[in-house]
Design an enzyme around this catalytic site. Structure first.
Site, short mmCIF file in Angstrom:
data_model
loop_
_atom_site.label_atom_id
_atom_site.label_comp_id
_atom_site.label_asym_id
_atom_site.label_seq_id
_atom_site.Cartn_x
_atom_site.Cartn_y
_atom_site.Cartn_z
N GLY A 287 -2.53 4.33 -2.74
CA GLY A 287 -1.90 4.56 -3.85
C GLY A 287 -1.36 6.09 -4.06
O GLY A 287 -2.05 6.35 -5.38
N ARG B 1 -8.11 -18.46 0.07
CA ARG B 1 -6.90 -17.29 -0.48
C ARG B 1 -7.11 -17.71 -2.11
O ARG B 1 -7.47 -17.06 -3.30
CB ARG B 1 -5.46 -17.73 -0.42
CG ARG B 1 -3.99 -16.72 -0.83
CD ARG B 1 -3.65 -16.59 -0.41
NE ARG B 1 -2.42 -17.87 -0.30
CZ ARG B 1 -0.91 -18.25 -0.51
NH1 ARG B 1 -0.84 -16.71 -1.49
NH2 ARG B 1 -0.61 -19.00 -0.58
N MET C 98 -1.04 -5.60 -0.88
CA MET C 98 -0.28 -6.32 0.61
C MET C 98 -1.34 -7.46 1.04
O MET C 98 -0.83 -7.90 2.45
CB MET C 98 -0.66 -5.11 1.54
CG MET C 98 -0.57 -4.12 1.28
SD MET C 98 0.85 -3.54 0.98
CE MET C 98 2.32 -3.68 3.00
N ILE D 53 0.04 -11.40 -0.38
CA ILE D 53 0.35 -12.59 -0.87
C ILE D 53 -0.84 -12.70 -1.83
O ILE D 53 -1.71 -13.42 -1.59
CB ILE D 53 1.38 -13.57 0.01
CG1 ILE D 53 2.04 -13.04 0.86
CG2 ILE D 53 1.58 -15.06 -0.94
CD1 ILE D 53 2.26 -13.79 2.10
N HIS E 33 8.98 -2.88 -3.69
CA HIS E 33 8.80 -3.35 -2.84
C HIS E 33 9.64 -2.29 -1.80
O HIS E 33 10.77 -1.98 -2.05
CB HIS E 33 8.95 -4.28 -2.80
CG HIS E 33 9.76 -5.17 -1.11
ND1 HIS E 33 8.74 -5.74 -0.61
CD2 HIS E 33 10.60 -4.65 -0.35
CE1 HIS E 33 8.92 -5.83 0.79
NE2 HIS E 33 10.52 -5.54 0.58
N GLU F 44 9.69 6.01 -4.65
CA GLU F 44 9.46 4.78 -5.58
C GLU F 44 8.20 5.47 -6.59
O GLU F 44 8.40 4.77 -7.90
CB GLU F 44 8.56 4.05 -4.38
CG GLU F 44 9.15 3.47 -3.27
CD GLU F 44 8.00 2.35 -3.04
OE1 GLU F 44 8.07 1.47 -2.06
OE2 GLU F 44 6.79 3.11 -2.68
#
Ligand code: GAR
Length: 218
Positions: free
Chosen positions: A17, A70, A95, A97, A114, A179
């Site tokens: 984080g 999912r 992490m 999808i 990313h 980032e």
């Protein structure tokens, strides 16, 4: 900074984080026009949950192993996020999808960070793969999330030159520093209404971006 009410933002994380921290720091330094209204993690041990709580932000763990698929996990997560009525969702080291159904529910208002210069190196182990490919440039990208993994329109990229003695760790550390610049910047632009996704294209200040904005790093 504008006097409009801050944009409510929900952040999704899975780990340290530190990008979440960069977003929090911008708020605490009075540099942000957004408010982080909640943080969600798919991992109970994500250190980012502590960072959120320390900043007084509600922090939740939604456990994927409690769901049969999912899709059912994504639906539970989306339902929980909805309670906070976010104007923007930020994936900051999340992490998993996300299913097309989840993405559709928050259409046009999900940003992801990313660790590569997309479209290069979608997926995992991006620093290792950049080194293996003998790339001379590497970096990170903030992009809008669409149903295609790491494939939505790029908004802003941080670029560095890959050094001759670079390791995966050194590259990761250098990219992370960038980032922390580009993620709060992109979220800020979205919150100001200067950045949006329209008909599958990133629009900045009324113009479709032909290429992502670029920040050159050390
Ligand atoms: C960041 O480097 C982010 O770009 C990456 O995970 C890291 C999270 O670090 N995201 C992805 O790889 C998504 N595919 P953090 O938890 O310290 O912010």
């Amino acid at each position: 900074m504008s006097t409009d009410p801050p944009l409510p933002v929900v952040v999704l994380i899975s780990g340290e984080g530190t990008n979440l921290q960069a977003l929090i720091d911008a708020i605490q330094n009075d540099l942000a026009n957004y408010a982080i209204v909640a943080v969600f993690s798919d991992r109970a041990d994500a250190r980012g949950l502590e960072r959120a709580r320390k900043a007084g932000i509600p922090a939740h763990h939604v456990d994927p192993s409690s769901y049969s698929s999912r899709e059912t996990f994504d639906q539970a997560l989306a339902d929980a996020i909805y309670q906070y009525e976010p104007g923007l969702l930020v994936l900051a080291g999340f992490m998993r999808i996300l299913s097309p159904g989840f993405v559709a529910r928050f259409a046009d208002r999900i940003l992801n960070i990313h660790p590569s210069l997309l479209p290069k190196f979608k997926g995992l182990r991006t620093h290792q793969r950049a080194l293996a490919a003998a790339e001379t440039e590497h970096g990170a990208t903030v992009h809008f999330v669409t149903a295609e993994l790491d494939g939505g329109p790029a908004v802003i990229q941080y670029r560095i030159r890959v050094g001759e003695t670079e390791t995966e760790d050194s590259l990761s550390a250098r990219v992370h520093q960038g980032e922390y610049i580009i993620l709060p910047r992109a979220v800020g632009l979205f919150a100001e209404g200067r950045l949006r996704l329209e008909s599958g294209r990133a629009i900045l200040d009324g113009e479709a971006l032909q290429a992502p904005a670029r920040v050159n790093g050390e």
